[in-house]
Enzyme design. Structure first.
Site, mmCIF file in Angstrom:
data_model
loop_
_atom_site.group_PDB
_atom_site.id
_atom_site.type_symbol
_atom_site.label_atom_id
_atom_site.label_comp_id
_atom_site.label_asym_id
_atom_site.label_seq_id
_atom_site.Cartn_x
_atom_site.Cartn_y
_atom_site.Cartn_z
ATOM 1 N N ASP A 98 44.669 23.432 33.838
ATOM 2 C CA ASP A 98 45.183 22.583 32.772
ATOM 3 C C ASP A 98 44.141 21.507 32.492
ATOM 4 O OD1 ASP A 98 47.040 21.253 31.016
ATOM 5 O OD2 ASP A 98 48.661 22.142 32.179
ATOM 6 N N ASP A 200 45.791 20.453 27.038
ATOM 7 C CA ASP A 200 46.894 19.548 26.771
ATOM 8 C C ASP A 200 46.641 18.742 25.485
ATOM 9 O OD1 ASP A 200 49.328 18.398 28.106
ATOM 10 O OD2 ASP A 200 48.190 16.540 27.860
ATOM 11 N N GLU A 251 47.230 23.260 23.207
ATOM 12 C CA GLU A 251 48.557 22.816 22.782
ATOM 13 C C GLU A 251 48.402 22.143 21.416
ATOM 14 O OE1 GLU A 251 52.228 20.386 24.862
ATOM 15 O OE2 GLU A 251 50.226 19.535 24.932
ATOM 16 N N HIS A 327 56.860 24.089 30.985
ATOM 17 C CA HIS A 327 57.368 22.934 31.737
ATOM 18 C C HIS A 327 57.902 21.829 30.833
ATOM 19 C CE1 HIS A 327 53.433 21.837 30.422
ATOM 20 N NE2 HIS A 327 53.658 20.584 30.771
ATOM 21 N N ASP A 328 57.711 21.952 29.523
ATOM 22 C CA ASP A 328 58.242 20.958 28.580
ATOM 23 C C ASP A 328 59.448 21.479 27.821
ATOM 24 O OD1 ASP A 328 56.175 19.157 29.170
ATOM 25 O OD2 ASP A 328 54.893 19.937 27.569
HETATM 26 C C1 NOJ Z 1 51.875 17.776 27.048
HETATM 27 C C2 NOJ Z 1 52.264 18.195 28.427
HETATM 28 O O1 NOJ Z 1 52.647 19.533 28.415
HETATM 29 C C3 NOJ Z 1 53.351 17.251 28.866
HETATM 30 O O2 NOJ Z 1 54.007 17.678 30.026
HETATM 31 C C4 NOJ Z 1 52.716 15.897 29.028
HETATM 32 O O3 NOJ Z 1 53.710 14.944 29.310
HETATM 33 C C5 NOJ Z 1 51.990 15.457 27.773
HETATM 34 N N1 NOJ Z 1 51.264 16.494 27.130
HETATM 35 C C6 NOJ Z 1 51.035 14.351 28.089
HETATM 36 O O4 NOJ Z 1 49.969 14.837 28.839
#
Ligand code: NOJ
Length: 554
Positions: A98, A200, A251, A327-328
């Site tokens: 990551d 990210d 992302e 995970h989000d």
């Molecule tokens: C996206 C990540 O997937 C998330 O978990 C994180 O809180 C934010 N970016 C900040 O890095």
């Protein structure tokens, strides 16, 4: 030329804190991942995307990095990471790390130095601005975790920018030294054998240096696709990704299928794939003041439209990253489906739809056994986003009641996916022998790897089969895609087709039986099922059971 190994690969995401605890401290770790390699090999995945394991105060579970080259002691040490890479490679599994380079932790040496003065080597590593004459923040930009995106620093006597927590200051990509340090870090991990990067919030790295106010105070609408974003990503491609043949998946929260090629068209030399958020918003009210907590019923027609646009608009112009969970994101069967009466069918139906599409599927830990959202009390949750948004929405703005907020949390909060992996029906779900850092979903006695593997309705086995299809079927790799029955509110039906063969992929994504579509009923009797989640399905006539899905070759 880079080898495009990821095109017929399936990638498995590990959230290390919650995956497997080998040293019995309640926190998952790298040794735990090593121990589970045979499990992952058995599933058949080609690569692991490992959420951040670098040195971090864990304010945002590792997405706040203090040192990009050091493994955090809660996960192990660098030697264990190198061993994990080598062991994974020895069984043919690649490693994607990551890449969190929009921001660091405020504990990073760079930030500690940057705060000290306006004239040192690190001064311009972050985004600093003077206060307005009345002492207030430079503008009205908001943080994703609630409140202002600016925090005053007493030492430097300026505000610094943070799109996330105040402990996650945003890096200044305008500074060429910052970029070179980041590229060096990527080379460091390449030298250790890492095969690629999940990036990210990569679309946030360039900022509008005019710092205009957002139309709505404390909103985050300024955060995406800044003026120099493409230039920075292209530079990174030239400096690191291309020369070392590293895979990249970025992302990209605001991308639509129309503008995605600007990031993923190979000729532009930027990224291999992006994660869009578009299809994740089909159960959210548009432009609502309560943002992600403003729920509405999932709109299947909209989900089909969005996913299909991505299939069609990227044809010949880029490659899709396919996902429902990470995970989000909450568990897809709890969020878009039925995780109680039809858990097996629902989990396998969503999997069929996703893995039948063109692109690279990503599986999130636990998705392969149909793990579900827990319904905890508000005080059980630990996520910084949830807590920050609660303060903002419930306490300060009072735009949602506590009950409404909790209801939304049960559906969509990030913590839904972060409960410890359920390995067995033993204590703490076999994740650890001690109390884990975050509560285990109480349904672990019923839903766990051991039980799933020994069941005659094993979700794991179904995934295993889908993954084999991804490896062996040329049609999945390059067959074109056509959506059918686009307005049907219950069925998801599409066709994959090449000169040699054609498949229908069909799922009933509703709780009620649905008539078999006529187009399928008309198919030849000798059509073959490629995969199906209803063992009683033998013809192309009978009604579809709730969440029944299959792929049929015609
Ligand atoms: C996206 C990540 O997937 C998330 O978990 C994180 O809180 C934010 N970016 C900040 O890095």
């Amino acid at each position: 030329m880079t080898e495009k190994w990821w095109k017929n690969a399936v990638i498995y995401q590990i959230y290390p804190k919650s995956f497997a605890d080998s040293n019995q401290d309640g926190i998952g770790d790298l040794e735990g991942i090593i121990e589970k390699l045979p499990y992952l090999k058995k599933l058949g995945v080609d690569a692991l995307w490992i959420s951040p394991v670098y040195l971090s105060p864990q304010v945002d579970n590792g997405y706040d990095i203090t040192d990009y080259r050091k493994i955090d002691p809660i996960f192990g040490d660098n030697e264990t990471m190198y061993r994990l890479i080598a062991k994974a490679h020895s069984v043919g599994i690649k490693i994607i790390m990551d890449f969190v380079a929009n921001h660091t932790s405020d504990q990073a040496l760079w930030f500690k130095e940057s705060r000290k003065s306006k004239e040192n080597f690190f001064s311009d590593f972050y985004i600093w601005k003077d206060a307005l004459p009345d002492g207030s923040a430079p503008n009205n930009w908001g943080s994703n975790f609630g409140g202002s995106a600016w925090t005053w620093d007493d030492m430097r006597q300026q505000y610094y920018l943070h799109y996330y927590a105040k402990e996650q200051p945003d890096l200044n990509w305008e500074n060429p030294r910052v970029r070179q340090y980041i590229y060096d870090m990527m080379r460091f991990w390449k030298a250790k054998g890492v095969d690629g990067w999940r990036m990210d919030v990569i679309t946030s790295i360039s900022k509008d240096l005019d710092f205009p106010n957002n139309p709505q105070s404390y909103s985050t609408s300024n955060q995406q696709n800044g003026p120099r974003m493409h230039e920075f990503i292209h530079e990174m491609h030239k400096e690191v990704l291309a020369p070392f043949g590293m895979m990249s998946v970025g992302e990209s929260p605001a991308s639509t299928s129309k503008d995605a090629p600007l990031l993923v068209d190979p000729q532009r030399e930027e990224l291999d794939m992006i994660f869009t958020f578009e299809h994740m918003h089909v159960d959210r009210k548009k432009n609502d003041i309560n943002g992600r907590w403003a729920l509405q019923k999932m709109d299947l027609v909209e989900l089909k439209r969005i996913l299909s646009n991505w299939q069609v608009d990227l044809e010949g112009k880029g490659w899709n990253a396919l996902y429902f969970e990470n995970h989000d994101r909450a568990r897809v069967i709890s969020r878009f489906g039925n995780d109680t009466n039809y858990r097996y069918s629902c989990a396998t139906a969503f999997a069929t739809i996703l893995h039948g599409m063109k692109g690279t599927p990503f599986i999130y830990q636990g998705e392969e056994i149909g793990m579900t959202n827990p319904k905890f009390e508000l005080s059980d949750y630990v996520d910084i986003e949830l807590k920050g948004n609660y303060e903002e929405v419930v306490k300060k703005n009072k735009t949602l009641s506590e009950e409404e907020f909790l209801k939304a949390v049960h559906k969509v909060s990030r913590d839904n996916a972060r409960t410890p992996m359920q390995w067995s029906s033993g204590p703490h779900a076999g994740f650890s022998t001690v109390k884990p850092w975050f509560k285990v979903n109480p349904n672990y006695k019923k839903i766990n790897v051991e039980t799933d593997l020994s069941s005659n309705q094993s979700i794991f086995n179904y995934y295993q089969k889908l993954i084999q299809l991804r490896h062996n079927e040329q049609l999945l790799l390059d067959g074109n895609y056509t959506l059918l029955l686009e307005k049907d509110p219950n069925l998801f039906l599409y066709k994959r087709e090449s000169q040699q063969s054609a498949w229908y992929v069909l799922a009933n994504l509703s709780d009620t039986p649905q008539e078999m579509p006529e187009i399928i009923q008309k198919e030849k009797a000798e059509s073959q099922f490629v995969i199906k989640n209803n063992p009683n399905r033998t013809n192309l006539k009978d009604a579809l059971a709730p969440y029944e899905a299959f792929i049929v070759s015609i």
